[in-house]
Design a protein around this motif. Sequence first.
Motif, short mmCIF file in Angstrom:
data_model
loop_
_atom_site.label_atom_id
_atom_site.label_comp_id
_atom_site.label_asym_id
_atom_site.label_seq_id
_atom_site.Cartn_x
_atom_site.Cartn_y
_atom_site.Cartn_z
N TYR A 216 2.65 -0.99 4.43
CA TYR A 216 2.27 0.38 4.08
C TYR A 216 3.56 1.18 3.90
N ASP B 136 -6.17 10.28 8.26
CA ASP B 136 -5.53 9.88 9.53
C ASP B 136 -4.26 10.69 9.76
N LYS C 2 -5.94 5.29 6.90
CA LYS C 2 -6.87 5.72 5.83
C LYS C 2 -6.74 7.23 5.64
N TYR D 258 0.84 -1.20 0.00
CA TYR D 258 0.00 0.00 0.00
C TYR D 258 0.88 1.25 0.00
#
Length: 376
Positions: free
Chosen positions: A299, A325, A322, A262
């Motif tokens: 991530y 955040d 997300k 991600y």
Amino acid sequence: MSINFTDIPSPAYVLEEQALIDNLRLMQRVQDEAGVDILLALKGFAMFGTFDIVKKYLSGATASSLNEARLCVEEMGSKAHLCCPAYLESEWEQMCTYASHITFNSLNQWKRFKDRLPKDVKAALRINPEYSEVEIDLYNPCVAGSRLGIRAKDLGNQLPDGITGLHFHALCENDSYVLERTLQAIEENYADLLHQAQWFNLGGGHLMTRKGYDVEHLIELLKAFKQKYKLQLILEPGSAVAWQTGFLLATVVDVFDSGGIYAVILDASVANHMPDCIEMPYTPTVRGAKMAKDEDTKYRLGGMTCLAGDYVGDYAFDTAPKIGDQLIFEDMMHYTMVKNNTFNGINLPSIGIWRKEGKFELLREFGYEDYKGRLS
Ligand SMILES: Cc1ncc(COP(=O)(O)O)c(C=O)c1O
């Protein structure tokens, strides 16, 4: 006391006042018990909004340029100790008005300026101890061919007339045992000069505020050295002053799956706002996250620049980050604000203090004029 992040603009460097005071108190204890002077190295931390606190505990600041020397006088209220690899003819006179101590990096430089040194400014020579335990060459001033400091064989065993001090800087995030071995190496080559000198600046890199640092050992080491050579001892750490005293707050702007990892795009950039993560390099701690292992969902935290390498690494989170955040990059006070840049026209983070009473104070915001002001 927990911090209420909703009061804080993003991105922002946020200094925690209580943590800074705790570091400064420890350093004051070293000064008092060892009988030494500790200066803040402005190259590492120059958040002048905190200098009214810093100057209550430390003996002043050390500067590595005319601008830092001026900041020292204007904001710390005391003259600077200067240690630059070279001084410029065009700046020399002004430099002297801001300085109490000037260290020369070569005999050439000393010869060039010695007749123009004001009487109330003390002069030292920077030595190259040819001993350093710093493993990364980028941070090792004793590498072969180093341009930092004078070697023992080039200095002889008599201090030049007019020189009252010596200076070395060969540590980087080291402990007192490394300092002990470095001092032993220096004594082997420079004992005569140490006996002649009145003051000795032990540079920076003394990470006395890091958890586990043996402060008692440092105090005993400094006391014994001072006693042996009858010298005023000066230390000039930067990192240790601001170590673990604050964070960089950033906000998630986008998250998407990029081939199994991600990609997380933040409003703070690594290349712009945490450059040491790329230069040093190191991976910062992110609150609530850990470095991802093979089996974790990864991530990759990065910035908004075009630089492909503008990211800090692959992290794993208990709760998936997300959009919107906030993320906290820990320990982002030293070598960040003094090194950041506006590459890609990216704005600089705001600067603020989380006061010990539990409220946020915004000191500075940046904008287009700060970007444009560095160009023409
Ligand atoms: C001459 C000198 N003094 C002090 C420092 C501060 O070092 P640190 O921030 O690692 O304590 C440096 C850092 O490069 C330096 O070159």
